[in-house]
Design a protein around this motif. Structure first.
Motif, PDB file in Angstrom:
ATOM      1  N   GLY A 149       0.839  56.853 -47.602  1.00  0.00           N
ATOM      2  CA  GLY A 149       1.251  57.778 -46.555  1.00  0.00           C
ATOM      3  C   GLY A 149       1.795  59.048 -47.183  1.00  0.00           C
ATOM      4  O   GLY A 149       1.565  59.327 -48.359  1.00  0.00           O
ATOM      5  N   GLU A 150       2.522  59.833 -46.404  1.00  0.00           N
ATOM      6  CA  GLU A 150       3.086  61.078 -46.929  1.00  0.00           C
ATOM      7  C   GLU A 150       4.228  60.824 -47.904  1.00  0.00           C
ATOM      8  O   GLU A 150       4.395  61.556 -48.864  1.00  0.00           O
ATOM      9  N   ARG A 151       5.026  59.769 -47.650  1.00  0.00           N
ATOM     10  CA  ARG A 151       6.192  59.504 -48.496  1.00  0.00           C
ATOM     11  C   ARG A 151       6.236  58.088 -49.042  1.00  0.00           C
ATOM     12  O   ARG A 151       7.071  57.779 -49.888  1.00  0.00           O
ATOM     13  N   GLN A 152       5.375  57.212 -48.536  1.00  0.00           N
ATOM     14  CA  GLN A 152       5.460  55.800 -48.908  1.00  0.00           C
ATOM     15  C   GLN A 152       4.078  55.240 -49.242  1.00  0.00           C
ATOM     16  O   GLN A 152       3.059  55.795 -48.832  1.00  0.00           O
ATOM     17  N   THR A 153       4.096  54.132 -49.968  1.00  0.00           N
ATOM     18  CA  THR A 153       2.853  53.429 -50.275  1.00  0.00           C
ATOM     19  C   THR A 153       3.104  51.924 -50.282  1.00  0.00           C
ATOM     20  O   THR A 153       4.223  51.477 -50.543  1.00  0.00           O
ATOM     21  N   ALA A 154       2.069  51.168 -49.967  1.00  0.00           N
ATOM     22  CA  ALA A 154       2.090  49.705 -50.040  1.00  0.00           C
ATOM     23  C   ALA A 154       0.932  49.282 -50.928  1.00  0.00           C
ATOM     24  O   ALA A 154      -0.152  49.874 -50.869  1.00  0.00           O
ATOM     25  N   ILE A 155       1.154  48.276 -51.761  1.00  0.00           N
ATOM     26  CA  ILE A 155       0.178  47.894 -52.779  1.00  0.00           C
ATOM     27  C   ILE A 155      -0.081  46.396 -52.718  1.00  0.00           C
ATOM     28  O   ILE A 155       0.851  45.596 -52.616  1.00  0.00           O
ATOM     29  N   ASP A 156      -1.365  46.011 -52.802  1.00  0.00           N
ATOM     30  CA  ASP A 156      -1.783  44.618 -52.892  1.00  0.00           C
ATOM     31  C   ASP A 156      -2.507  44.423 -54.211  1.00  0.00           C
ATOM     32  O   ASP A 156      -3.410  45.198 -54.549  1.00  0.00           O
ATOM     33  N   LEU A 157      -2.125  43.394 -54.975  1.00  0.00           N
ATOM     34  CA  LEU A 157      -2.716  43.116 -56.281  1.00  0.00           C
ATOM     35  C   LEU A 157      -3.299  41.717 -56.319  1.00  0.00           C
ATOM     36  O   LEU A 157      -2.667  40.769 -55.844  1.00  0.00           O
ATOM     37  N   ASP A 158      -4.499  41.577 -56.883  1.00  0.00           N
ATOM     38  CA  ASP A 158      -5.113  40.282 -57.159  1.00  0.00           C
ATOM     39  C   ASP A 158      -5.129  40.120 -58.666  1.00  0.00           C
ATOM     40  O   ASP A 158      -5.747  40.935 -59.361  1.00  0.00           O
ATOM     41  N   ILE A 159      -4.450  39.075 -59.188  1.00  0.00           N
ATOM     42  CA  ILE A 159      -4.356  38.914 -60.634  1.00  0.00           C
ATOM     43  C   ILE A 159      -4.815  37.530 -61.077  1.00  0.00           C
ATOM     44  O   ILE A 159      -4.869  36.590 -60.284  1.00  0.00           O
ATOM     45  N   VAL A 160      -5.152  37.450 -62.361  1.00  0.00           N
ATOM     46  CA  VAL A 160      -5.454  36.189 -63.036  1.00  0.00           C
ATOM     47  C   VAL A 160      -4.409  36.054 -64.133  1.00  0.00           C
ATOM     48  O   VAL A 160      -4.201  36.993 -64.914  1.00  0.00           O
ATOM     49  N   GLY A 176       6.457  59.783 -57.188  1.00  0.00           N
ATOM     50  CA  GLY A 176       7.565  60.151 -56.318  1.00  0.00           C
ATOM     51  C   GLY A 176       7.486  59.480 -54.957  1.00  0.00           C
ATOM     52  O   GLY A 176       8.351  59.676 -54.115  1.00  0.00           O
ATOM     53  N   LEU A 177       6.434  58.675 -54.725  1.00  0.00           N
ATOM     54  CA  LEU A 177       6.316  57.947 -53.470  1.00  0.00           C
ATOM     55  C   LEU A 177       7.235  56.730 -53.478  1.00  0.00           C
ATOM     56  O   LEU A 177       7.455  56.124 -54.533  1.00  0.00           O
ATOM     57  N   GLU A 178       7.738  56.359 -52.326  1.00  0.00           N
ATOM     58  CA  GLU A 178       8.533  55.140 -52.206  1.00  0.00           C
ATOM     59  C   GLU A 178       7.569  53.975 -52.024  1.00  0.00           C
ATOM     60  O   GLU A 178       6.714  53.987 -51.141  1.00  0.00           O
ATOM     61  N   VAL A 179       7.692  52.954 -52.855  1.00  0.00           N
ATOM     62  CA  VAL A 179       6.855  51.765 -52.732  1.00  0.00           C
ATOM     63  C   VAL A 179       7.572  50.795 -51.802  1.00  0.00           C
ATOM     64  O   VAL A 179       8.643  50.295 -52.126  1.00  0.00           O
ATOM     65  N   VAL A 180       6.981  50.551 -50.633  1.00  0.00           N
ATOM     66  CA  VAL A 180       7.635  49.698 -49.645  1.00  0.00           C
ATOM     67  C   VAL A 180       7.378  48.216 -49.906  1.00  0.00           C
ATOM     68  O   VAL A 180       8.207  47.377 -49.548  1.00  0.00           O
TER      69      VAL A 180
END
Length: 172
Positions: free
Chosen positions: A104-115, A142-146
């Protein structure tokens, strides 16, 4: 939290007490919002900064791979296609494999698939991945990771070297 130059509908609507569109105002619970124009303004405050999804994908992918115990990223098909792509002459590894983001403008959400490697405590690896990804993305963008959701899709066993070490096959 670091400040970031962004344009926000709240800040540019000429809200109460600003007197003109584009005035600087602090939105509660967010970074300082700026978006001024004109030759009298300092160069650093003119304009808008936008960060593409692919930027966050690459940063998160690199940060996750730095953690000991992470063997690879992505689901089964993604890893298979990535292995083929990595073998092509001139091909580069895809650091974004196994990473999905919403920015988004100030925030981000992240999904990770790992082994993960066999024998490492999965909850500890996931915790370390989460911390490293959040720190890297927030520091660089500088984005907030929610949120950072970590899905462990596979475990690499010690004898998983990709080929039969004896050289014998089951069928002729």
């Amino acid at each position: 939290m670091a400040t970031q130059d962004i344009t926000s509908k709240t800040a540019t609507s000429g809200g109460e007490g600003t007197g003109f569109p584009g005035a600087t105002q602090t939105v509660p619970g967010s970074t300082t919002v700026t978006g001024r124009t004109g030759p009298a303004e300092p160069a650093a405050t003119r304009g808008k900064t936008s960060i593409a999804d692919v930027v966050v994908v690459k940063i998160a992918g690199m940060a996750a791979r730095e953690i000991p115990g992470v063997f690879d990223m992505g689901g089964g098909l993604s890893r298979t296609l990535g292995a083929v792509r990595d073998r092509v002459p001139g091909g580069r590894p895809n650091v974004g494999r196994g990473v999905k983001v919403e920015v988004g403008e100030r925030q981000t959400a992240i999904d990770l698939d790992i082994v993960v490697e066999y024998g490492v405590p999965i909850t500890d690896v996931a915790h370390d991945v989460r911390e490293n990804v959040i720190a890297a993305v927030e520091r660089i963008t500088g984005l907030e990771v929610v949120e950072v959701n970590v899905a462990v899709n596979d475990v690499r066993l010690p004898d998983d070297d990709g080929a039969d070490s004896s050289g014998e096959t089951r069928v002729e």
